[in-house]
Design an enzyme around this catalytic site. Structure first.
Site, PDB file in Angstrom:
ATOM      1  N   GLY B  42       0.706  -1.587  -0.408  1.00 41.36           N
ATOM      2  CA  GLY B  42       0.014  -0.326  -0.160  1.00 41.36           C
ATOM      3  C   GLY B  42       0.750   1.102   0.147  1.00 41.36           C
ATOM      4  N   CYS B 251     -28.491  -8.704 -15.513  1.00 39.92           N
ATOM      5  CA  CYS B 251     -28.030  -8.097 -16.678  1.00 39.92           C
ATOM      6  C   CYS B 251     -29.140  -8.511 -18.036  1.00 39.92           C
ATOM      7  CB  CYS B 251     -26.491  -9.007 -16.811  1.00 39.92           C
ATOM      8  SG  CYS B 251     -25.993  -9.024 -18.481  1.00 39.92           S
ATOM      9  N   CYS B 254     -26.867 -11.833 -20.281  1.00 42.07           N
ATOM     10  CA  CYS B 254     -26.878 -13.183 -19.859  1.00 42.07           C
ATOM     11  C   CYS B 254     -27.369 -12.898 -18.166  1.00 42.07           C
ATOM     12  CB  CYS B 254     -25.454 -13.509 -19.420  1.00 42.07           C
ATOM     13  SG  CYS B 254     -24.491 -12.243 -17.950  1.00 42.07           S
ATOM     14  N   CYS B 276     -24.157  -6.842 -18.495  1.00 46.74           N
ATOM     15  CA  CYS B 276     -22.523  -6.702 -17.633  1.00 46.74           C
ATOM     16  C   CYS B 276     -21.587  -6.056 -18.266  1.00 46.74           C
ATOM     17  CB  CYS B 276     -21.575  -8.225 -17.795  1.00 46.74           C
ATOM     18  SG  CYS B 276     -22.582  -9.282 -17.208  1.00 46.74           S
ATOM     19  N   CYS B 282     -19.374 -12.405 -19.173  1.00 47.98           N
ATOM     20  CA  CYS B 282     -20.932 -12.211 -19.475  1.00 47.98           C
ATOM     21  C   CYS B 282     -21.355 -12.438 -21.095  1.00 47.98           C
ATOM     22  CB  CYS B 282     -21.580 -11.149 -20.560  1.00 47.98           C
ATOM     23  SG  CYS B 282     -22.907 -10.227 -20.740  1.00 47.98           S
TER      24      CYS B 282
END
Lengths: 365, 310, 259
Positions: B42, B251, B254, B276, B282
């Site tokens: 980080g 979605c 899908c 998506c 997808c």
């Protein structure tokens, strides 16, 4: 199958072809040659070399041609090429006191050893469009030769002042450490003057011009006088390790500006003028003057002056001067951001729902 | 020197440039920075970012990281906004195909290196995969404190209260935390980090991920990292815990209910659908037989009866 | 910590600005819960001294030692910077003459009060807000203004908010620089009452810089009179004000009385 944005290789390729077509323009018009750009648009080439940090007239001219005259795009091309070049070493510092002068003026002294030399300047032209230039002419303009050659001894104004102790001495820092290398290391703060000057030397002319101007208008005033501006050819020397002595590689054209600025002094130290410095490849006089003003503004802290204005703020100036960085980040807004936008959109809808619910409740009560 | 002579100077194959564009010394420098970044999760490691032939802000940090870690046997995937097909993803993929001659793929599971802008793939990543993020502004404190010198002190001394004050203000004014993307996280319980402008929906995927995650910011000249299996905590309050976006519909293509959805405007009558954002996810679902309400091409549907236009 | 430990030990502090001697060999001790007033004309060095004590300006020489809650005394300028910064936002407080210097003007009143709590790890919004409300009450600010920005507050309200923002962390030592300086006389009186109550109630030690002897008399147990950077007289407040020994203190006291 459905995809929201189908960019696709074909579209990109076609765009590149269209760009090439537009770059060439009407095929009935003769294609421009690099020598023409170099010779006749020389100041554009100078600026691209300066901000591109690479002295190569032909390559800079090519970049200008490839960029269709967009100077910042040309600077970008040159920089991206420069970064791939192997580095053999660092040259000896150029000595502008030994410059073969083509222009040299001082605003601080009426006359001085070597005299004032105007050179090829726009300064006293009246800015009237010259319609004779609209058509090519067979007569090549020719300037008259001076009766006497330029004086060999051309001491710098600042050195004359320095020798009297009236001007702070431009001396290297203690122990003369290796200067910072902006192209290899990320900037770090507090930044020394070596970082400042490197950054300003490749900084965007427009940005520095505006900042320099702001100091003149009172946003960090430092009482500048153009001590000396000179332009001409200097030799570049290099010491190959195996030889151990300096070999001249060739000449480059540079412009230099030394500003004499606000004096300082105290009970311990007698008053003396301070300096701001600007240097650029080729004939980039405006750039060197702006650079010298900003260099001096950035030294405010060193002289115990209040740091209050943009031009004096080292982080502000150094982080925003580079036009390759700036144009990249501004133009990246053209890239799709629809995921981020969707996230914000969903959020704002939720906040509006919260808001409406709260107001319905209030109304009900 | 003529321009032609220069062109052959770094000859390595057909392009005239070194493998993956950067010279080996630069790659070594960047790899050293990556190692440092992995060692201090980080923490933003400053690095000597190079000028790239793509503009700053268009992924030069990610490209430099990818260029430094990619080998001839790697399989590269590049996505932008979750999709392999967006122009900048295509452009970056083409850059590596040209300068490094590496194999590329759109399939998340087959990739060994995935360079991304603004999304984390929906499919869970594995330990043998590396995710490289393109980062515009690496400093999570930048909009609270524009000065780099002060930001570095705040990180060094872990004086992160001011971040929490920002979240407090959100709740006080709007009743909830109003950061939707680039939602700050705390890595390994030490450094606060900007996860790049991914939607907060993706934040939980960073936590304890088996894959190495590398972040490159070219213009700002910083590299940082989340090593595999590292704790990544999205900042929040105990009584206002972090949460992610949800959609009322699945979605349209899908039928997925657990993926990040893009909103697509179909007409000027308020018609819209959701699909998506991860195009590969997808496609794979549809190949497995999942379908949504708009499985037929909705644009074709909606344009029926309209005059054809170019 | 016990009340037997000196809270702040100051020994031979000097600070020059170029030719100007702002602090000249200042030494004193401050005990837990004690209120010390520093008086003198403007330019006498009292604000510079305060900034040195609070770790904001490093003296040229001398020692400033603070005893923490565990009874450990340490030189505040020898300690690691984060340690000093931590002390400054937990154990200490600083009330500026101009509340704008001590507040975040683009953060709500509640956020201003809550900041110190969040700095030391408070992560429960409801609790932070509850604490903020408690402190709004204690400094007599309207609860309805908790989500307002300080820039919409009057000067007196801003000053009370600044005090609340400092006291919320339960500090042991507060530095105050002319806390009633910019306020109307009527507002001043109410704020002084409030300050006196809070200080006694919380048993917090205070170093207060003021040019106003009435403020000094009302708040402080002990007084130090400064002139040209040096302490010319010190003692119990009543003693110094009623029976000043040094010629300069006498002048200062008489000039006030004449007004």
């Amino acid at each position: 199958m459905y995809v929201a944005v189908k960019g696709g290789e074909t579209a990109i390729e076609n765009a590149h072809q269209l760009l090439a077509e537009e770059r060439r323009g009407d095929p009935d018009v003769a294609e421009i040659e690099l020598t023409q750009i170099d010779e006749q648009l020389g100041l554009a080439v100078d600026r691209v070399m300066t901000e591109g940090s690479l002295y190569d007239r032909r390559l800079a001219a090519l970049a200008v041609k490839q960029a269709r005259g967009d100077v910042i795009e040309a600077v970008f091309l040159l920089r991206a090429y420069r970064t791939t070049l192997p580095r053999f070493g660092a040259s000896e510092p150029i000595d502008t006191a030994r410059m073969e002068i083509r222009r040299r003026i001082s605003a601080t002294f009426k006359d001085l050893p070597g005299g004032q030399i105007l050179g090829p300047t726009f300064d006293y032209t009246h800015r009237l469009i010259d319609f004779d230039l609209a058509e090519p002419s067979d007569d090549a303009p020719e300037a008259p030769l001076a009766e006497t050659p330029v004086n060999d001894a051309m001491p710098r104004v600042n050195e004359l002042l320095e020798s009297e102790g009236l001007l702070e001495r431009a001396a290297p820092p203690e122990d003369d450490p290796e200067p910072f290398d902006l192209t290899r290391e990320p900037m770090s703060f507090p930044a020394g003057r070596d970082q400042h000057l490197q950054n300003l030397a490749r900084g965007d002319e427009g940005f520095l011009l505006a900042l320099g101007y702001s100091t003149q208008r009172g946003f960090g005033r430092n009482h500048p006088f153009a001590g000396e501006i000179r332009m001409g050819e200097v030799a570049v020397e290099f010491v190959p390790e195996e030889l151990g002595f300096a070999v001249e590689l060739g000449d480059i054209t540079v412009s230099e500006c030394q500003m004499v600025t606000q004096f300082t002094g105290s009970k311990e130290a007698p008053p003396q003028f301070t300096q701001g410095y600007g240097l650029a490849f080729g004939f980039c006089e405006r750039k060197t003057m702006a650079m010298a003003l900003v260099d001096r503004a950035l030294r405010a802290e060193e002289f115990g002056e209040a740091v209050e204005y943009p031009a004096q703020d080292s982080e502000f100036v150094l982080y925003h001067s580079d036009n390759v960085e700036a144009q990249g980040f501004v133009s990246h807004l053209k890239l799709p951001h629809y995921v981020d936008f969707q996230a914000e959109l969903t959020l704002v809808r939720r906040l509006r729902a919260d808001y409406e619910q709260a107001h319905r409740q209030e109304a009900a009560e | 020197m003529s321009a032609r002579k220069r062109k052959t100077r770094h000859d390595d194959g057909e392009t005239g440039y070194n493998f993956a564009y950067l010279d080996e010394q630069t790659k070594r420098m960047i790899r050293r920075c990556i190692l440092k970044a992995v060692a201090v999760p980080g923490y933003q490691v400053p690095f000597g970012s190079r000028e790239m032939p793509l503009p700053y802000g268009w992924g030069t940090g990610g490209i430099q990281v990818t260029a430094s870690i990619i080998g001839r046997n790697d399989m590269l995937k590049v996505i932008d906004q979750g999709s392999d097909d967006t122009t900048n993803a295509v452009s970056i993929r083409a850059f590596f195909a040209k300068t490094a001659d590496v194999a590329t793929t759109e399939e998340t599971s087959k990739a060994s290196v995935i360079q991304t802008r603004h999304r984390i793939p929906e499919r869970k990543l594995r330990a043998d995969q590396i995710l490289v993020y393109q980062v515009p502004i690496p400093e999570p404190l930048r909009f609270l404190e524009p000065r780099e010198t002060e930001c570095r002190k705040v990180h060094a001394y872990s004086e992160y209260g001011v971040m929490q004050v920002k979240l407090y203000e959100d709740i006080a004014r709007y009743g909830r935390i109003t950061t939707a993307y680039a939602y700050p996280v705390r890595v390994d319980d030490r450094y606060i980090m900007d996860p790049s402008p991914i939607p907060k929906f993706d934040n939980p995927k960073m936590d304890n991920s088996p894959a190495l995650q590398l972040f490159g910011a070219g213009r700002e000249k910083r590299i940082y990292a989340i090593p595999p299996y590292t704790t990544v905590h999205s900042l929040d309050f105990e009584d206002h815990p972090f949460d992610v976006e949800t959609w009322d519909e699945p979605c349209g293509l899908c039928g997925a209910t657990d993926s990040f959805l893009d909103e697509i405007i179909l007409d000027d009558q308020g018609g819209r659908m959701f699909a998506c954002s991860d195009s590969n996810f997808c496609t794979a679902r549809r190949a497995d037989g999942h379908t949504g309400q708009f499985a037929e091409d909705p644009i074709e549907e909606s344009r029926k009866g309209e005059p054809a236009h170019v | 910590m016990s009340d037997d430990d000196v809270l702040l030990q100051v020994d031979g502090v000097c600070k020059n600005f170029g030719e100007i001697r702002a602090c000249d060999n200042v030494s004193f001790e401050l005990w837990p819960g004690e209120v010390l007033g520093i008086v003198g004309e403007s330019g006498s060095g009292k604000t510079t001294l305060l900034n040195c004590l609070a770790g904001r300006t490093e003296p040229d020489s001398g020692l400033i030692s603070y005893t923490n809650r565990r009874g450990e005394a340490s030189d505040i300028f020898a300690m690691f910077e984060p340690e000093r910064r931590m002390l400054a936002r937990t154990d200490w407080g600083f009330v500026h003459q101009n509340p704008r210097d001590g507040l975040r003007l683009d953060i709500t009143a509640g956020g201003n009060i809550g900041e110190r709590l969040m700095m030391v790890g408070a992560r429960h919004y409801g609790n932070i807000r509850g604490e903020a409300e408690t402190w709004m009450n204690r400094v007599e600010l309207e609860l309805g203004r908790i989500d307002s920005l300080p820039r919409t507050f009057s000067g007196g309200m801003q000053q009370r908010l600044q005090i609340a923002r400092n006291l919320v962390s339960g500090p042991r030592l507060i530095f105050m620089d002319e806390p009633t300086g910019g306020l109307d006389v009527s507002v001043q009186a109410r704020l002084l009452d409030l300050l006196r109550e809070l200080v006694r109630e919380l048993n917090v030690a205070v170093v207060i810089v003021t040019h106003d002897l009435a403020v000094a008399r009302l708040l402080s147990d002990r007084l130090m009179v400064m002139r040209h950077g040096a302490v010319v007289e010190s003692g119990l407040t009543d003693q110094v004000l009623d029976d000043p020994q040094h010629a300069y203190s006498q002048l200062l006291v008489s000039s006030i009385l004449q007004v």
